[in-house]
Design a protein around this motif. Sequence first.
Motif, mmCIF file in Angstrom:
data_model
loop_
_atom_site.group_PDB
_atom_site.id
_atom_site.type_symbol
_atom_site.label_atom_id
_atom_site.label_comp_id
_atom_site.label_asym_id
_atom_site.label_seq_id
_atom_site.Cartn_x
_atom_site.Cartn_y
_atom_site.Cartn_z
ATOM 1 N N GLY A 27 37.207 32.155 36.378
ATOM 2 C CA GLY A 27 36.191 31.521 35.567
ATOM 3 C C GLY A 27 35.694 30.320 36.229
ATOM 4 N N GLU A 28 34.798 29.477 35.675
ATOM 5 C CA GLU A 28 34.272 28.220 35.916
ATOM 6 C C GLU A 28 35.681 27.361 35.585
ATOM 7 N N ASP A 29 36.629 27.601 35.021
ATOM 8 C CA ASP A 29 37.734 26.674 34.895
ATOM 9 C C ASP A 29 38.671 26.827 35.985
ATOM 10 N N SER A 30 38.430 27.651 36.985
ATOM 11 C CA SER A 30 39.417 27.964 38.113
ATOM 12 C C SER A 30 40.627 28.824 37.485
ATOM 13 N N ASN A 31 40.617 29.377 36.337
ATOM 14 C CA ASN A 31 41.611 30.418 35.815
ATOM 15 C C ASN A 31 41.029 31.940 35.616
ATOM 16 N N HIS A 33 40.556 35.481 34.208
ATOM 17 C CA HIS A 33 40.100 35.817 32.961
ATOM 18 C C HIS A 33 40.044 37.246 32.781
ATOM 19 N N GLU A 61 48.683 34.804 31.619
ATOM 20 C CA GLU A 61 47.172 35.270 31.342
ATOM 21 C C GLU A 61 47.058 35.797 29.877
ATOM 22 N N ASP A 64 41.089 37.560 27.048
ATOM 23 C CA ASP A 64 40.099 36.736 26.299
ATOM 24 C C ASP A 64 39.417 37.379 25.386
ATOM 25 N N PHE A 147 33.473 31.493 30.099
ATOM 26 C CA PHE A 147 33.646 30.757 31.586
ATOM 27 C C PHE A 147 33.018 31.173 32.522
ATOM 28 N N GLY A 148 31.656 31.151 32.572
ATOM 29 C CA GLY A 148 30.810 31.736 33.562
ATOM 30 C C GLY A 148 30.363 33.037 33.456
#
Length: 357
Positions: A27-31, A33, A61, A64, A147-148
């Motif tokens: 994701g955009e949060d660098s995690n 998903h 993890e 989501d 997140f993207g």
Amino acid sequence: MLQKTHKISFHYYDTGGGDAIHIRFLGEDSNWHNILIDGGYAREYKNAFAQLIKEILAADEIVDYWIISHIDRDHIGSVLGFLQDKTIKDKSKAVKGFIFNSTSEPIQIPREKISVRDGITLREYIKKSYFQTETSINTETNPIEVFGLKMTILSPTPEKQKKAEDLWTEEERTMKIGRKASQSDHAKTIAELKDLPFHQDKDEVNGSSIATLVEFGDITALLLADSHPSDIEDSLSALRYSSTNPIPLSFMQLSHHGSKANTSIELLEMVKTENFVVTGNGIHNQHPDKEALVRLLEYGKKNEIKIKIHYSCDTKELRDLFKIDAKIETCYEFETTYKEIGPENELFLFEEITDNI
């Protein structure tokens, strides 16, 4: 083993002809998903999502969202396996939220109505938990963004969602038993099938399917569950796509495991892709219908694109679908894969399922 080499991957599990999909992305949060879609029959839970969810939790993890497209047993059944899995102690921490259409009506269901009862069980569990959960999803729902990753709802329409909800309150709803082998068209030739008229699926539960357009970076995919093609056509049209301006896709999952009543010529003309995924195993309900695949070969090709059909199962029935047709792959210039890695960029990962976990 959770993949960490590609920014997004779509994993299709072989659950005996049902749908079981794992979308994994950075994701955009660098995690990392994870989104699950359906899961097959309850008996398939241990062979597919049980081990996957444990691996996700072991990696610190979560899931989501778990999307339940509709209440047919080959889609919702595995969720009941999850709810009954005593090895996952805190389920509300394992799955952040469900995306699922249910009804609030307090109804009694006869024992044979397994799929509706499963829906009630899930609904009651959701009500008792603290999920960020969407329980009214239709084409008027805003796109869901994680997140993207963006999921645009293409089905059901509000009207078909309401019809499906009304089914929950019917006392005399009959149990679906599926189609018999004698109803299969697998022994027919292409010549017998290619000019047959199209008749759309009329099943109201299938029409209530949550179908999505998934977008992530340059990757776009149609995940159609058991949706009606006319609804997908209308939704794509609302997004300004047409036969003269088809939507470019990384892949399209054929609706209803490749049923002849769920893939129309009009829909195929509105998409542009070389990759098509089929979740039927050639045995359960005799899906995919050969008629649908012939329609795909006739109308799915755009310009010089070579069609690739990716089966999430590997059975003799699938491998023999075109056995009666001489030189079929040469005539139509298409390729097939069975539970294998698809394109070179590994957009599709068809994972082998072990018998024991």
